[in-house]
Design a protein around this motif. Structure first.
Motif, mmCIF file in Angstrom:
data_model
loop_
_atom_site.group_PDB
_atom_site.id
_atom_site.type_symbol
_atom_site.label_atom_id
_atom_site.label_comp_id
_atom_site.label_asym_id
_atom_site.label_seq_id
_atom_site.Cartn_x
_atom_site.Cartn_y
_atom_site.Cartn_z
ATOM 1 N N GLY A 41 0.821 -1.210 0.000
ATOM 2 C CA GLY A 41 0.000 0.000 0.000
ATOM 3 C C GLY A 41 0.854 1.258 0.000
ATOM 4 N N ASN A 223 -13.246 2.760 1.470
ATOM 5 C CA ASN A 223 -12.648 1.442 1.745
ATOM 6 C C ASN A 223 -11.422 1.211 0.867
ATOM 7 O OD1 ASN A 223 -14.659 0.785 3.623
ATOM 8 N ND2 ASN A 223 -16.004 -0.018 2.034
ATOM 9 N N VAL A 226 -8.521 3.712 2.008
ATOM 10 C CA VAL A 226 -7.920 3.256 3.278
ATOM 11 C C VAL A 226 -6.987 2.080 2.997
ATOM 12 C CG1 VAL A 226 -8.423 2.128 5.491
ATOM 13 C CG2 VAL A 226 -9.750 4.120 4.784
ATOM 14 N N TYR A 227 -7.457 1.181 2.127
ATOM 15 C CA TYR A 227 -6.647 0.015 1.761
ATOM 16 C C TYR A 227 -5.347 0.446 1.087
ATOM 17 C CZ TYR A 227 -5.477 -4.534 -0.296
ATOM 18 O OH TYR A 227 -4.838 -5.706 -0.639
ATOM 19 N N THR A 230 -2.949 2.560 3.723
ATOM 20 C CA THR A 230 -2.491 1.875 4.940
ATOM 21 C C THR A 230 -1.164 1.183 4.634
ATOM 22 O OG1 THR A 230 -4.774 1.483 5.612
ATOM 23 C CG2 THR A 230 -3.071 0.161 6.702
ATOM 24 N N PRO A 231 -0.059 1.664 5.210
ATOM 25 C CA PRO A 231 1.246 1.076 4.864
ATOM 26 C C PRO A 231 1.464 -0.279 5.532
ATOM 27 C CG PRO A 231 1.533 2.848 6.464
ATOM 28 C CD PRO A 231 0.062 2.775 6.154
ATOM 29 N N LYS A 232 1.892 -1.251 4.740
ATOM 30 C CA LYS A 232 2.278 -2.563 5.279
ATOM 31 C C LYS A 232 3.810 -2.586 5.244
ATOM 32 C CE LYS A 232 -1.897 -4.778 3.446
ATOM 33 N NZ LYS A 232 -2.343 -4.013 2.288
ATOM 34 N N GLU A 362 -12.309 -7.586 2.760
ATOM 35 C CA GLU A 362 -10.843 -7.632 2.673
ATOM 36 C C GLU A 362 -10.397 -8.526 1.515
ATOM 37 O OE1 GLU A 362 -7.106 -6.305 3.991
ATOM 38 O OE2 GLU A 362 -9.099 -5.693 4.698
#
Length: 592
Positions: A41, A223, A226-227, A230-232, A362
């Motif tokens: 992300g 949605n 946000v996905y 959102t940093p992974k 998800e």
């Protein structure tokens, strides 16, 4: 260096527009969002911008400076730097030729969808009736209406590469139209592109802004955003994240094709190519992020729509099976009611279980799609559920066309500039004829991609025609400028052109960081191909309504080998032929 008779660009802004039109292409819309989705992300932006600074900007500046200084297309420019580098320019032209052959097919598909966008309802909105008109087409029922329209009604795809089938005349006509449009844009050689680039560079932004406003107002858009943001951060430890970031920067800027050298060769000698390299790099990367925001807002809408449709189907199934009261079962209490029904009616619930889908927002958002799948399936899926879908469909496919044609102008410039630079060719043929012959040859060869197995050949060219070749070309370019032409000599050239020498950042990147990065990428791709073993492709299985994995046949592997060798071998062969010619010349002089 040879001087052009007249600079092409009316002003520096026109040159910037041409570079943006070429560099900002379909990859910004369909590949960058996919990479964000796959590799963390918002966290993907960290390696992306590091690679932009370490690789993208320096190499773009280098190519623009070489083109502007040498005042030649790719073949002539590298020949001036060293006669032994004549093969580098030839390799660039061959890669651009391969790219032009298949890339314009995307524009043909965009025309096809655009023409169908004026129908009400949209032809991909619902499944067509079967021949008996008693139900829907069986293949369409097993998949979705958008996938059916893409695989069956657009491509009429064969079950495998071996079943080549015949040329689809509708697609062949669309491809001819796409090449006719490109020809009209380059009618007088590369001079005509100056008028077109303002439209091809600016119109996609207008459409993206409209889509952004619409996308942000769609139900579920949040949605998707946000996905995306959102940093992974755990993905930063994955080497493939960094490789993908470097590759995306490399290919989205169009390095190594010779197009940037061709465009820059028509600049005024005093043009500030350093400033333009920074501007084009930043606009290209900003566009990728901007396009991702648009894509993920629409992706969020599609995922939310599919998730809520799934929930509603489960609710309807449970209400009918257990004769529940209207309104007693909602999305909020679905899980509690499932547990209650399983406890009170275990036998009936167990029988019903195979039909109950596990709905997950998800999982819908995790479904990663890139390339033609994102451009022609995911987007058309979202468009059909919008209000006034025809309007948004027309806007979207016009935008795809502008992006595609803009890139094609750069690809054809990379081929045409060396041809028109040649005194032999230019003396015998006018620019209109040279442009026409190039377009005609590409169009005829491109008919391969309109056959039933054409999409499989498209994937072969897309995956293998450029990757390794471009890495080798740009590596040789960088080494040639720094260590053969000499970085001090190059510094003086830049001082002559823009009035100042490059600072330490540019010199470190050119001499060390960028070559090391390219070598790392080259080794990664080489080992990846070796470790993969038998190369495979995704084939459409009409009986299952989904893609299945198959091994490439032997002749396809031979074509892949030829695609890679045709361009990469030009570099050593060019050097060898120059060496032999000089040796023979020296011997003939000594005997005299």
């Amino acid at each position: 260096a040879m001087e052009k008779s007249r600079p092409l660009w009316d002003n520096p802004l026109q040159f910037v527009f041409a570079c943006i039109s070429y560099a900002v292409g379909l990859g910004n819309v369909w590949r960058f969002p996919y990479l964000c989705q796959m590799y963390g992300g918002g966290g993907f932006l960290i390696p992306y911008f590091i690679m932009l600074i370490a690789e993208g900007m320096p190499l773009l500046y280098l190519e623009l400076a070489v083109g502007q200084r040498m005042r030649q297309g790719s073949i002539g420019a590298w020949k001036i730097i060293s006669p032994y580098l004549c093969g580098v320019g030839v390799a660039s032209v061959i890669v651009s030729f391969f790219l032009s052959m298949y890339y314009n097919v995307i524009n043909a598909w965009a025309f096809w969808y655009l023409f169908h966008s004026f129908q009400d309802p949209l032809p991909w909105a619902t499944c067509p009736l079967n021949s008996n008109r008693t139900g829907y087409e069986e293949e369409c029922e097993k998949t979705s209406s958008t996938q059916y329209f893409w695989y069956r009604q657009t491509l009429n795809i064969s079950p495998s590469l071996e079943a080549s089938g015949s040329v689809q005349w509708e697609q062949a006509l669309c491809l001819t139209l796409a090449w006719l449009v490109v020809y009209l844009c380059i009618l007088r050689g590369t001079e005509s592109t100056g008028k077109v680039v303002y439209v091809t560079a600016s119109l996609p932004y207008c459409v993206l802004i409209i889509y952004l406003i619409r996308g942000l107002t769609l139900h579920g858009a949040v949605n998707g955003l946000v996905y995306m943001f959102t940093p992974k951060l755990e993905q930063l430890s994955n080497p493939k994240t960094w490789i993908s970031a470097a590759t995306q920067i490399f290919f989205s800027l169009g390095l190594g094709f010779g197009s940037l050298i061709a465009f820059a060769s028509y600049n005024e000698p005093s043009n500030n190519c350093e400033r333009h390299a920074i501007i084009v790099s930043l606009i290209n990367s900003t566009t990728s992020i901007f396009a991702s925001i648009v894509t993920f807002s629409i992706y969020g809408f599609k995922a939310t729509f599919n998730y809520e449709s799934c929930i509603n189907k489960v609710i309807l199934l449970l209400m009918n099976a257990f004769d529940l009261e209207e309104g007693s079962l909602t999305a909020d209490n679905l899980n509690e009611m499932k547990d209650y029904l399983m406890a009170t009616h275990p036998q009936e619930y167990t029988q019903l279980l195979p039909q109950l889908k596990n709905c997950s927002l998800e999982a819908e958002l995790d479904t990663a799609v890139q390339g033609t799948g994102l451009a022609f399936i995911v987007y058309s899926e979202a468009i059909k559920n919008m209000e006034v879908p025809q309007l948004y469909s027309v806007l979207y496919f016009v935008m795809l066309l502008m992006l595609g044609i803009g890139s094609m102008l750069g690809n054809t410039a990379a081929i045409l500039t060396p041809l028109t630079d040649s005194r032999v060719i230019a003396a015998h043929f006018p620019k209109e004829v040279i442009s026409g012959v190039v377009c005609f040859i590409n169009c005829v060869i491109g008919l391969i991609f309109t056959m039933e197995a054409g999409n499989y050949w498209f994937d072969i060219f897309n995956d293998y025609a450029a990757t390794l070749s471009l890495l080798l070309i740009v590596l040789v370019e960088t080494i040639a400028v720094c260590y053969i032409y000499g970085i001090r000599r190059f510094e003086k050239d830049l001082h002559t052109m823009i009035g100042r020498k490059p600072n330490w950042y540019w010199k470190i990147m050119w001499a060390c960081a960028s070559p090391l990065l390219i070598i790392s990428l080259f080794i990664f791709y080489l080992t990846d191909y070796i470790l993969t073993g038998t190369l495979q492709y995704q084939a459409w299985d009409a009986t299952q309504g989904q893609l299945v994995t198959k091994d490439y046949p032997g002749y396809a592997l031979a074509v892949i080998g030829l695609l890679v060798a045709a361009s990469t071998m030009c570099i050593p062969l060019g050097a060898l032929s120059t060496f032999v010619r000089k040796r023979l010349k020296r011997e003939s002089v000594s005997t005299v």
